[in-house]
Scaffold this motif. Structure first.
Motif, short mmCIF file in Angstrom:
data_model
loop_
_atom_site.label_atom_id
_atom_site.label_comp_id
_atom_site.label_asym_id
_atom_site.label_seq_id
_atom_site.Cartn_x
_atom_site.Cartn_y
_atom_site.Cartn_z
N ALA A 117 1.79 8.75 7.70
CA ALA A 117 2.29 7.82 6.67
C ALA A 117 3.39 7.00 7.34
N HIS A 118 3.75 5.86 6.73
CA HIS A 118 4.78 5.02 7.36
C HIS A 118 5.98 4.81 6.45
N MET A 119 7.15 4.72 7.12
CA MET A 119 8.43 4.59 6.40
C MET A 119 8.75 3.16 6.03
N ALA A 146 4.48 2.52 -3.61
CA ALA A 146 3.09 2.88 -3.31
C ALA A 146 2.88 2.85 -1.80
N ASP A 147 3.26 1.76 -1.20
CA ASP A 147 3.01 1.49 0.22
C ASP A 147 4.29 1.53 1.00
N ASP A 148 4.69 2.65 1.64
CA ASP A 148 3.84 3.82 1.67
C ASP A 148 4.68 5.05 1.37
N LYS A 149 5.72 4.86 0.53
CA LYS A 149 6.58 5.99 0.20
C LYS A 149 5.79 7.06 -0.56
N ASP A 177 6.87 0.90 11.83
CA ASP A 177 6.48 -0.50 12.05
C ASP A 177 5.05 -0.80 11.62
N GLU A 178 4.54 -0.02 10.67
CA GLU A 178 3.14 -0.22 10.25
C GLU A 178 2.92 -1.61 9.66
N GLU A 179 3.89 -2.05 8.86
CA GLU A 179 3.71 -3.34 8.16
C GLU A 179 3.78 -4.53 9.10
N ILE A 180 4.26 -4.30 10.32
CA ILE A 180 4.30 -5.41 11.28
C ILE A 180 3.35 -5.11 12.45
N PHE A 202 -2.32 8.57 4.90
CA PHE A 202 -1.86 8.54 3.50
C PHE A 202 -1.36 7.16 3.07
N GLU A 203 -2.16 6.12 3.30
CA GLU A 203 -1.86 4.82 2.72
C GLU A 203 -2.16 4.93 1.21
N PRO A 204 -1.58 4.02 0.41
CA PRO A 204 -1.88 4.08 -1.03
C PRO A 204 -3.30 3.61 -1.30
N THR A 205 -3.80 3.97 -2.48
CA THR A 205 -5.08 3.43 -2.92
C THR A 205 -4.82 2.56 -4.15
ZN LIG Z 1 0.86 0.73 4.19
#
Ligand SMILES: [Zn+2]
Length: 419
Positions: A117-119, A146-149, A177-180, A202-205
């Protein structure tokens, strides 16, 4: 038997009507009896998951917010240690903000799993003041919730539901740094995924219209076309120059049809940059930047070859055109083992009282599943909470009543794969 089929169709029809165009529900899966003890434990744990979410949301952690990423990383390192994990702080490539927090739990089972999962979030500092944490109508709201807490909170709660016999080794990785594009952490994720029995991401759905699983993501790539021309005074002697901007217009004209449309290769010119420009000067240095999404590295290379072919002869004599395609995040395409995991997840989810999950063949966005899948292991994507409003201007939320069944899904999957 026929009656049963008819009943299934009746139930399935309303869901079908709500699916995005061109998508259909997969054939139904067999649903077993729930593990009532686990479901009870998951339900009892749900308030703690919500409390974790509140703490996570209240630390702003945008992808460029070093202070926030360090603070949330410290919190997560403590939380993992409190659950008995050996915690390691790993560094991404130079320039990566904060530490990648990796926790390892050793059990007495045989399976090895990586939980991802990403912070980081897409928001900048100050968003929390505008859209603070709040709970209303069965939804919890907050930036990045949701994304991604949600993915982090589900992992932290799910591991509390496990016994040592439920897994051989669990590796938990939270990157920053997932979002970038995970440019700093991607290679590390591939390394962590190597040799695992499976990777659970564990990304959100989506929460509406239906919850789903993701069987593929798009690779994200940057396309750079640099045009070198020759500068000249725009009024006195423009004919002495070679206009790089005019050539850029030609490049756009002959490549804009390289986008193949919905569900296929996506390609769009998105940025232009100019060096040393002035209104009264024939421009000599222009770079066009495009966004390319495709399903494999091979197809990206084929795209690059085709673009070079189209741009081989500039329309403005004397200009020089250079094409460079950079692969940022690899695409993810579920293999047979990953597809089997999706069906298993659909079955377990219904066992816990959840809806059947639709299967998105390929999302337009990329996730870290692509880096994990490069290790050649099965990968399951979208085990976070069902949510809405992420990556949009709408207020982001998660569905609170989905927490017990999502914890059950994660814990039961880990147990089956880990024992
Ligand atoms: Zn995400």
């Amino acid at each position: 038997m026929k009656m049963l089929v008819a009943a299934v169709l009746l139930i399935a029809t309303p869901a079908l009507a709500q699916l995005p165009p061109g998508m259909k529900m997969p054939p139904p899966v067999k649903v077993g009896k729930p593990d009532t003890a686990l479901l009870k434990a998951a339900t009892a744990e749900a308030p703690a998951t919500l409390a974790t979410l509140e703490r996570l949301v209240n630390i702003e952690s945008g992808s460029y917010d070093t202070e926030g990423l360090v603070a949330i990383g410290n919190l997560l390192a403590d939380e993992l240690a409190a659950r008995g994990a050996q915690v390691e702080r790993m560094q991404g490539k130079p320039g990566t903000r904060g530490d990648i927090i990796v926790g390892r739990l050793t059990g007495t089972g045989t399976g090895k799993l990586l939980l991802l999962a990403h912070m980081d979030t897409v928001y900048t500092h100050g968003q929390l003041a505008e859209t603070p944490w709040r709970v209303a109508d069965g939804k919890a709201y907050g930036p990045g919730i949701a994304d991604d807490k949600s993915g982090i909170a589900v992992i932290l709660s799910a591991i509390k539901l496990l016994k040592p016999a439920d897994f051989g080794q669990l590796t938990i990785a939270f990157n920053t740094d997932e979002e970038i594009g995970s440019l700093g952490s991607g290679d590390l994720i591939t390394e962590l995924a190597r040799g695992q029995s499976a990777v659970l991401s564990f990304e959100p759905t989506t929460a509406v219209p239906l919850e789903g699983m993701i069987a593929g993501t798009s690779g994200t790539n940057s396309v750079f076309v640099h045009i070198e021309g020759k500068a000249a005074h725009a009024g006195n002697n423009p004919e002495l120059g070679n206009n790089a901007l005019v050539e850029a217009a030609h490049v756009i004209a002959v490549t804009k049809d390289m986008d193949e449309g919905q569900g296929k290769r996506r390609f769009n010119w998105t940025q232009v940059s100019q060096e040393g420009s002035a209104r009264n000067m024939i421009p000599d240095d222009v770079t066009l930047i495009g966004d390319l999404r495709d399903i494999s590295d091979d197809r990206v290379r084929a795209f690059e070859t085709e673009m070079k072919r189209r741009l081989a002869t500039p329309s403005v004599p004397g200009t020089k055109v250079t094409v460079n395609v950079q692969i940022n995040r690899p695409a993810f395409t579920a293999d047979a083992a990953s597809l089997a995991l999706i069906d298993r997840a659909r079955s377990i989810y219904q066992e816990a009282g959840g809806p059947d999950l639709f299967v998105l063949p390929r999302s337009g966005g990329g996730t870290d599943a692509g880096f994990a899948a490069r290790a050649g292991v099965p990968v399951l994507e979208a085990l976070g909470l069902p949510g809405f409003g992420y990556h949009s201007s709408a207020e982001e939320y998660v569905l609170i009543d989905a927490i017990p069944r999502r914890l059950y899904l994660a814990a039961r999957l880990i147990r089956e794969l880990g024992r």
